[in-house]
Write an enzyme that holds these catalytic residues in place. Structure first.
Site, mmCIF file in Angstrom:
data_model
loop_
_atom_site.group_PDB
_atom_site.id
_atom_site.type_symbol
_atom_site.label_atom_id
_atom_site.label_comp_id
_atom_site.label_asym_id
_atom_site.label_seq_id
_atom_site.Cartn_x
_atom_site.Cartn_y
_atom_site.Cartn_z
ATOM 1 N N ARG A 185 0.810 -1.219 0.000
ATOM 2 C CA ARG A 185 0.000 0.000 0.000
ATOM 3 C C ARG A 185 0.844 1.271 0.000
ATOM 4 O O ARG A 185 0.558 2.214 -0.731
ATOM 5 C CB ARG A 185 -0.946 -0.005 1.207
ATOM 6 C CG ARG A 185 -2.004 -1.105 1.145
ATOM 7 C CD ARG A 185 -3.019 -0.910 2.252
ATOM 8 N NE ARG A 185 -4.002 -1.981 2.287
ATOM 9 C CZ ARG A 185 -5.035 -2.001 3.118
ATOM 10 N NH1 ARG A 185 -5.217 -1.005 3.980
ATOM 11 N NH2 ARG A 185 -5.900 -3.011 3.108
ATOM 12 N N ASP A 187 -15.362 9.725 8.956
ATOM 13 C CA ASP A 187 -14.304 8.747 8.688
ATOM 14 C C ASP A 187 -12.978 9.486 8.723
ATOM 15 O O ASP A 187 -12.926 10.703 8.493
ATOM 16 C CB ASP A 187 -14.500 8.076 7.324
ATOM 17 C CG ASP A 187 -13.825 6.716 7.257
ATOM 18 O OD1 ASP A 187 -14.519 5.685 7.390
ATOM 19 O OD2 ASP A 187 -12.583 6.668 7.089
#
Length: 277
Positions: free
Chosen positions: A38, A139
């Site tokens: 990632r 979030d």
């Protein structure tokens, strides 16, 4: 095979410390390959030679914007419409029993499927009275929040929804937008999206909530962080308020502030209401 970018044990340890400090995510040593996959994308995009240079950037004053992109790269956003379906009949009964507009916090909105499922449940449970409800969806990941705010989903994301729900709550795309659906304005109007880090010293939510959805988030925190976050939920819940957790989370084991009120549903334990962490 030689790796494209060197990732030393020291680099990995620094990355683990950074994501723990900034997002509360406790990465085990077995997550090294995931971290490499990632985070290496950010190295390519920035033209950096190795992870050590990247972590130096994150720890510098100039790295504040990159830090958010780093957090985005390491957050997990597995979600779907009406995931953990047993929670929504409980929410419907809560809505039907209330004589006041509901206030609901979805604390891990991801790409929007969860808060929109909450909104659909309210409309189905109490009809047009749902329009007065207030759903705040937050979030830590700014990328997924942007997708959630758009209200646009690929057709396959809604394929499991009943045809009547699709017709009532979504518009199908045509022409260049074929294969996509968009939530209808009345559903979108029910949800306010905001970035929020559960580790922040203060949260923008001031009014007491009828329900807090914090599902499949605590599993990424260590036990002390779980306990602190749960205790901060207590003064934000109304006396009848409910906390909805994920299927592998047990709030009552982590914090004595909560007791079970159903399958991964919790209420504030007697004597704990009004206690501020």
């Amino acid at each position: 095979m030689t790796a494209e970018f060197p990732l030393t044990e020291r680099d990995f340890a620094r990355i683990r410390a950074l994501i723990l400090r900034h997002a509360g995510i406790a990465l085990g040593s077995h997550k090294r390959e995931m971290v490499y996959g990632r985070v290496s994308r950010r190295l390519r995009q920035l033209g950096l030679p190795d992870f050590s240079t990247y972590v130096d950037l994150l720890e510098s004053h100039e790295g504040s914007r990159e830090c958010q992109l780093f957090i985005n790269s390491l957050t997990t956003n597995l979600t779907s419409f009406f995931r953990e379906e047993h929670h929504f009949p409980v929410l419907a009964r809560l809505a039907q029993a209330s004589r006041q507009p509901l206030a609901i916090w979805c604390a891990a909105a991801s790409t929007g499927e969860e808060p929109y499922s909450i909104a659909m449940t309210l409309f189905e449970a109490i009809g047009e009275r749902a329009a007065a409800a207030r759903i705040v969806a937050t979030d830590i990941d700014t990328d997924v929040l942007a997708k959630a705010e758009s209200g646009i989903f690929r057709q396959e994301r809604v394929s499991a929804l009943a045809p009547e729900r699709l017709k009532r709550f979504f518009s199908r795309g045509v022409g260049a937008n074929a294969g996509y659906v968009k939530v209808r304005p009345e559903l979108r109007a029910l949800v306010r999206f905001e970035r929020l880090n559960l580790l922040d010293a203060s949260w923008p939510l001031k009014e007491p909530q009828d329900a807090i959805f914090c599902r499949n988030v605590m599993i990424y925190f260590d036990k002390p962080t779980q306990k602190r976050v749960l205790e901060r939920f207590v003064p934000l819940l109304k006396p009848h308020g409910l906390l909805f957790a994920g299927h592998s989370e047990n709030a009552s084991l982590v914090s004595p502030c909560f007791r079970s009120a159903g399958q991964t549903v919790y209420s504030v334990a007697p004597g704990r209401a009004g206690v501020r962490a």
